[in-house]
Every structure is written in structure tokens, then in C-alpha cells.
Write a protein that holds these residues in place. Structure first.
Motif, PDB file in Angstrom:
ATOM      1  N   TYR A 168       3.967  12.246  29.848  1.00  0.00           N
ATOM      2  CA  TYR A 168       4.816  12.725  28.470  1.00  0.00           C
ATOM      3  C   TYR A 168       4.141  13.718  27.662  1.00  0.00           C
ATOM      4  CZ  TYR A 168       1.751   9.399  25.924  1.00  0.00           C
ATOM      5  OH  TYR A 168       0.581   8.962  25.290  1.00  0.00           O
ATOM      6  N   GLN A 169       5.115  14.079  26.943  1.00  0.00           N
ATOM      7  CA  GLN A 169       4.658  15.352  25.811  1.00  0.00           C
ATOM      8  C   GLN A 169       4.735  14.897  24.358  1.00  0.00           C
ATOM      9  OE1 GLN A 169       6.989  19.023  26.067  1.00  0.00           O
ATOM     10  NE2 GLN A 169       5.356  19.975  26.895  1.00  0.00           N
ATOM     11  N   VAL A 170       4.174  15.289  23.245  1.00  0.00           N
ATOM     12  CA  VAL A 170       3.930  15.067  22.055  1.00  0.00           C
ATOM     13  C   VAL A 170       3.814  16.007  21.425  1.00  0.00           C
ATOM     14  CG1 VAL A 170       3.340  12.528  22.272  1.00  0.00           C
ATOM     15  CG2 VAL A 170       1.519  14.181  21.913  1.00  0.00           C
ATOM     16  N   THR A 171       4.118  16.220  19.872  1.00  0.00           N
ATOM     17  CA  THR A 171       3.816  17.360  19.196  1.00  0.00           C
ATOM     18  C   THR A 171       3.107  16.954  18.179  1.00  0.00           C
ATOM     19  OG1 THR A 171       6.192  17.929  19.639  1.00  0.00           O
ATOM     20  CG2 THR A 171       4.938  19.017  17.694  1.00  0.00           C
ATOM     21  N   GLU A 213       2.948  33.510  28.883  1.00  0.00           N
ATOM     22  CA  GLU A 213       2.935  32.933  27.748  1.00  0.00           C
ATOM     23  C   GLU A 213       2.295  31.746  27.324  1.00  0.00           C
ATOM     24  OE1 GLU A 213       7.321  32.456  27.011  1.00  0.00           O
ATOM     25  OE2 GLU A 213       7.542  34.464  27.532  1.00  0.00           O
ATOM     26  N   SER A 214       1.968  31.601  26.176  1.00  0.00           N
ATOM     27  CA  SER A 214       1.301  30.167  26.052  1.00  0.00           C
ATOM     28  C   SER A 214       1.823  28.825  26.452  1.00  0.00           C
ATOM     29  CB  SER A 214       0.905  30.157  24.536  1.00  0.00           C
ATOM     30  OG  SER A 214       0.097  31.297  24.181  1.00  0.00           O
ATOM     31  N   ARG A 215       1.168  28.206  26.843  1.00  0.00           N
ATOM     32  CA  ARG A 215       1.803  26.660  27.414  1.00  0.00           C
ATOM     33  C   ARG A 215       0.811  25.790  26.827  1.00  0.00           C
ATOM     34  NH1 ARG A 215      -1.687  24.156  30.954  1.00  0.00           N
ATOM     35  NH2 ARG A 215      -2.884  25.483  32.122  1.00  0.00           N
ATOM     36  N   PRO A 216       1.525  24.469  26.792  1.00  0.00           N
ATOM     37  CA  PRO A 216       0.870  23.372  26.240  1.00  0.00           C
ATOM     38  C   PRO A 216      -0.303  22.798  27.242  1.00  0.00           C
ATOM     39  CG  PRO A 216       3.380  23.052  26.278  1.00  0.00           C
ATOM     40  CD  PRO A 216       2.864  24.211  26.905  1.00  0.00           C
ATOM     41  N   PRO A 217      -1.476  22.281  26.543  1.00  0.00           N
ATOM     42  CA  PRO A 217      -2.375  21.728  27.244  1.00  0.00           C
ATOM     43  C   PRO A 217      -2.127  20.489  28.118  1.00  0.00           C
ATOM     44  CG  PRO A 217      -2.918  21.209  25.135  1.00  0.00           C
ATOM     45  CD  PRO A 217      -1.903  22.100  25.256  1.00  0.00           C
ATOM     46  N   VAL A 218      -2.516  20.240  29.212  1.00  0.00           N
ATOM     47  CA  VAL A 218      -2.166  19.000  30.068  1.00  0.00           C
ATOM     48  C   VAL A 218      -3.687  18.253  29.989  1.00  0.00           C
ATOM     49  CG1 VAL A 218      -1.469  17.952  32.256  1.00  0.00           C
ATOM     50  CG2 VAL A 218      -0.453  20.095  31.326  1.00  0.00           C
ATOM     51  N   VAL A 219      -3.258  16.960  29.354  1.00  0.00           N
ATOM     52  CA  VAL A 219      -4.481  15.960  28.936  1.00  0.00           C
ATOM     53  C   VAL A 219      -4.596  15.000  29.913  1.00  0.00           C
ATOM     54  CG1 VAL A 219      -5.787  14.742  27.206  1.00  0.00           C
ATOM     55  CG2 VAL A 219      -4.505  16.940  26.593  1.00  0.00           C
ATOM     56  N   THR A 220      -5.678  14.270  30.568  1.00  0.00           N
ATOM     57  CA  THR A 220      -5.511  13.328  31.419  1.00  0.00           C
ATOM     58  C   THR A 220      -6.562  12.193  30.749  1.00  0.00           C
ATOM     59  OG1 THR A 220      -5.623  14.527  33.236  1.00  0.00           O
ATOM     60  CG2 THR A 220      -6.022  12.398  33.561  1.00  0.00           C
ATOM     61  N   ILE A 221      -6.335  10.992  30.492  1.00  0.00           N
ATOM     62  CA  ILE A 221      -6.922  10.013  30.088  1.00  0.00           C
ATOM     63  C   ILE A 221      -7.629   9.157  30.971  1.00  0.00           C
ATOM     64  CG2 ILE A 221      -6.995   8.194  28.121  1.00  0.00           C
ATOM     65  CD1 ILE A 221      -5.517   9.664  26.490  1.00  0.00           C
ATOM     66  N   MET A 222      -8.945   9.247  30.860  1.00  0.00           N
ATOM     67  CA  MET A 222      -9.665   8.454  32.041  1.00  0.00           C
ATOM     68  C   MET A 222     -10.759   7.370  31.379  1.00  0.00           C
ATOM     69  SD  MET A 222     -10.346  11.243  34.980  1.00  0.00           S
ATOM     70  CE  MET A 222     -10.461   9.940  36.037  1.00  0.00           C
ATOM     71  N   GLY A 223     -11.186   6.372  32.194  1.00  0.00           N
ATOM     72  CA  GLY A 223     -12.402   5.661  31.769  1.00  0.00           C
ATOM     73  C   GLY A 223     -12.229   4.366  32.296  1.00  0.00           C
ATOM     74  N   LYS A 264       2.447  21.688  17.625  1.00  0.00           N
ATOM     75  CA  LYS A 264       1.860  22.286  19.051  1.00  0.00           C
ATOM     76  C   LYS A 264       2.325  21.241  20.104  1.00  0.00           C
ATOM     77  CE  LYS A 264      -0.791  26.115  17.927  1.00  0.00           C
ATOM     78  NZ  LYS A 264      -1.536  25.905  16.651  1.00  0.00           N
ATOM     79  N   LYS A 265       2.857  21.353  21.169  1.00  0.00           N
ATOM     80  CA  LYS A 265       3.061  20.441  22.190  1.00  0.00           C
ATOM     81  C   LYS A 265       1.618  20.228  23.006  1.00  0.00           C
ATOM     82  CE  LYS A 265       7.969  21.342  22.883  1.00  0.00           C
ATOM     83  NZ  LYS A 265       8.940  22.121  23.702  1.00  0.00           N
ATOM     84  N   VAL A 266       1.677  18.936  23.011  1.00  0.00           N
ATOM     85  CA  VAL A 266       0.607  18.420  24.284  1.00  0.00           C
ATOM     86  C   VAL A 266       1.161  17.595  25.431  1.00  0.00           C
ATOM     87  CG1 VAL A 266      -1.867  17.178  24.266  1.00  0.00           C
ATOM     88  CG2 VAL A 266      -0.908  18.677  22.086  1.00  0.00           C
TER      89      VAL A 266
END
Ligand code: GTP
Ligand code: MG
Length: 370
Positions: A120-123, A77-87, A127-129
């Protein structure tokens, strides 16, 4: 892989390799510590020492991923993307994460965010991210070194008044090495001296050419401080994620990665986990590195108690008997016995490794003294 050597089996059974070699000798088999054993012999040795050793144990002992069998495509099933913030330091990663969370979370029934959490997760547009606040590059490097692929999209934050800096380059290298698509957030656009063109040309030199210049990297100007461009950034994240068609199988026991963990005076070991496949249930038995236990309590990123958590969900759990390490892989089991067996075998292996290392040390010390 698959078939263990005498040495590996000895470790797994908490026995001396010499005892196994002796037994094999009595059976008419000449073996050394490096002899590879077939299934039949493994079973025989298990019977002799009264320890049940199955091939499953062996695979589980060394690598969870190998055990994570292919999923039936029908169950995906579709799942939310997991995003990393770098810099680079001070370019605004934490501020950006806070702004995203505030605009997307505090709008809801929750008054404010007080606790710091690593995930954490936001909408966004229904759609969840999921976002990971990796504490610096070290954790990310450690996770990658362990082969844990936790992130689907990387956002590289570059301050428009400062341009590309050493850690920006590192972040680009990480994203490229991990094969993860990246989006560049050109931050601090509200500041005097903000120069997005300079950021774009410096990033182009690193091989990240903006789309508007004929390349394929998305650049989004933002101000983490006042929120300008943040929705645009989120929408771009969704687009990039959707192209990947991310899927997982929620219909099995959970596997995933430790994002962070600590010892809490009152609650014991507290771990933030990212579930990557399957579903974690409150009360599941789990193994994480050499730690194990039951999920005694599971909360979401807002501190609400939850009973189940599916793929891409960050959760905080208590119930482990020791504190795991960020980047450790976890696996849930329906029987606590199995979880304990695996954790104990791993712990034993680690203790033996340390003992071997320290006896090697003392021999060296001895040699020095002579
Ligand atoms: P490290 O975690 O130390 O690497 O820093 P960081 O990248 O998380 O930066 P952080 O969010 O802590 O921001 C650093 C400073 O820049 C803080 O003083 C922020 O208030 C400021 N800052 C962040 N984003 C913006 C922005 O969009 N505009 C302006 N004017 N200031 C910003
Ligand atoms: Mg920060």
C-alpha cells in the motif's frame, strides 16, 4: 547471451532440435544442439519453419530486464520509495504497518481498512511512500534470488523487550546483501522491560552501529501499539529515500514485480503488482511469468478503480489467464498478440523442462527395476 544455440531456438519455436539440425545439414551446415547461431541463420530457420523469430523475441523470452532499455535521462521523474518491513516473529511488523496505514489513510475519506493487501501507499508530508508487507522472509528471498530488486529502504523491527533474535539477523543479512539502506525501529517502547540500549548494542555487534554512537545506522524508538514515534520513523524513511534520488520513466509501458497472487472463485487470477518503471493502463496486455492477459480491472490499495498507475504504485489487477508467482516479473505490451506469443513460448519451455525432468525420472525408475 544474445545469440541463441540450436537447442534454445528449438525451444523457442516449439520445434525439435533434431529438425533444425537436419535442416542445417541439408543447407550444408554441420550443427549440434549447442551450436551458436548467427542472426542470418536464425532468420533462415525461421523462414523454413514459417515462424517469425526476431532477436527481440529471443531476448524477451529469456529476460525482461534485458529488454528494459536505458531510459532517456530527460524522461526520468522522481518516484516514491518502496519500503519493506522485516524483523523477528512477533516483534510487531504487522502492527506497525497497520498503525502507519491507519494514521495516514483512515484520516482521509475512507472509513476503515478491512481488506488485507500486500502493498500500500501512504502520504507523508505531501510525499508518497509505498510499503510492502512481504509475507515472511521467504518471499523476499525468492524475489532476491530472481534478481528482482523491489525495495529501496528496509525497516528492521526489533522489540525492545526481546532484543536481537535469529530472524533479526537474517533481515540484516538480506538488507546488506541487497545493498538496501536500513532503519531500525526499536518497537514496543511502551512495554515494561523495554531496553533500547540493549537493542542498540546487539545491533552494533551485527555491524549496525547507531549514529549516536558514531555509526551510521538510524534507530527510531517506536510503539506500534500506541503510535509513539511512528511519525518520526516515517520522516526518517523520507530522508533516507531522498538521499537515493529515486527516479523512473513514467512515459513507457510498465514493468514490475508480482507481490502476491491468488485464485479468486469469482474473479479468477488476482495479482498484486508493484509497478517499478513505466505506467500501467487498464486494458494493457501483460505477461507475467507464463501467465498473460489484458488488465481487465485495476484497483489501488484502497480498492478504488483506477485507469493508470505510475512507478512505485501497488495495484491489484484481474485479467490474467493463470495465477503468477510472487517475485515474477511482469511487462506490459500494447499488443495482446505479442504478450500471448511470449507467454506461450515460456509455457512451452516450462512444459518441456518438466517433460525432460520426468523422462529422466522414469529412466532412473526403470534402471532401479532392472
Ligand atoms: P509475525 O507476522 O508473526 O512475524 O509477527 P509481527 O512481527 O507481525 O508481530 P505483530 O504485529 O503480529 O505483533 C505481535 C504481538 O505484539 C501482538 O500481540 C501485538 O499486539 C504486539 N505488539 C506489537 N507492537 C507492539 C507495541 O508497540 N507495544 C506492545 N505493547 N505490543 C505490541
Ligand atoms: Mg505479521
Amino acid at each position: 547471451s544474445g545469440q541463441p544455440t540450436v537447442g534454445e531456438l528449438a525451444k523457442l519455436m516449439h520445434k525439435q532440435a533434431s529438425d533444425i539440425i537436419k535442416f542445417l545439414f541439408l543447407m550444408g551446415n554441420m550443427a549440434t544442439i549447442n551450436t551458436v547461431l548467427d542472426d542470418e541463420t536464425v532468420e533462415l530457420i525461421g523462414m523454413e519453419f514459417n515462424i517469425e523469430v526476431t532477436k527481440e523475441h529471443i531476448v524477451e523470452e529469456y529476460n525482461f530486464e534485458e529488454l528494459d532499455e536505458e531510459d532517456d535521462p530527460k524522461l526520468l521523474e522522481s518516484r516514491p520509495p518502496v519500503v519493506t518491513i522485516m524483523g523477528h516473529v512477533d516483534h510487531g511488523k504487522t502492527t506497525l504497518l497497520d498503525t502507519i496505514r491507519k494514521t495516514k489513510v483512515t484520516e482521509g475519506e475512507f472509513g476503515g481498512i478491512t481488506q488485507h493487501i500486500g502493498a500500500y501507499q501512504v502520504t507523508v508530508k505531501g510525499k508518497k511512500v509505498s510499503f510492502l508487507d512481504t509475507p515472511g522472509h521467504e518471499a523476499f528471498t525468492a524475489m532476491r534470488a530472481r534478481g528482482a530488486k523491489v525495495t529501496d529502504v528496509t525497516v528492521i523491527v526489533v522489540a525492545a523487550d526481546d532484543g536481537v533474535m535469529p530472524q533479526t539477523k537474517e533481515a540484516v543479512d538480506h538488507a546488506k546483501a541487497a545493498g538496501v539502506p536500513m532503519i531500525v525501529a526499536v518497537n514496543k517502547m511502551d512495554k515494561e522491560g523495554a531496553n533500547p540500549d540493549r537493542v542498540m548494542s546487539e545491533m552494533s555487534e551485527l555491524g549496525c552501529m547507531p549514529e549516536e554512537w558514531g555509526g551510521d545506522t538510524i534507530f527510531v524508538p517506536v510503539s506500534a501499539k500506541n503510535g509513539d514515534g511512528v511519525n518520526d520513523l516515517l520522516e526518517n524513511i523520507l530522508v533516507v529515500a531522498e538521499m537515493q534520488d529515486l527516479k523512473a520513466n513514467p512515459h513507457k509501458m510498465a514493468t514490475g514485480t508480482v507481490i502476491e497472487a491468488k485464485l479468486d472463485k469469482g474473479r479468477g487470477a488476482v495479482a498484486t503488482l508493484l509497478i517499478q518503471n513505466g505506467t500501467l493502463h487498464a486494458s494493457d496486455a501483460i505477461v507475467v511469468g507464463t501467465a498473460f492477459g489484458h488488465v481487465r480491472k485495476m484497483v489501488d490499495d484502497l480498492g478504488r478503480e483506477i485507469k493508470t498507475a505510475g512507478p512505485s504504485t501497488p495495484v491489484e489487477i484481474i485479467g490474467l489467464n493463470s495465477v503468477p508467482i510472487a517475485g515474477d516479473v511482469f511487462k506490459a505490451f500494447d499488443q495482446e498478440k505479442k504478450a500471448r506469443q511470449i507467454a506461450e513460448a515460456r509455457l512451452q519451455a516450462r512444459v518441456e523442462e518438466e517433460r525432460n525432468a520426468s523422462s529422466a525420472m522414469s529412466l532412473e525408475d526403470l534402471a532401479k527395476q532392472i
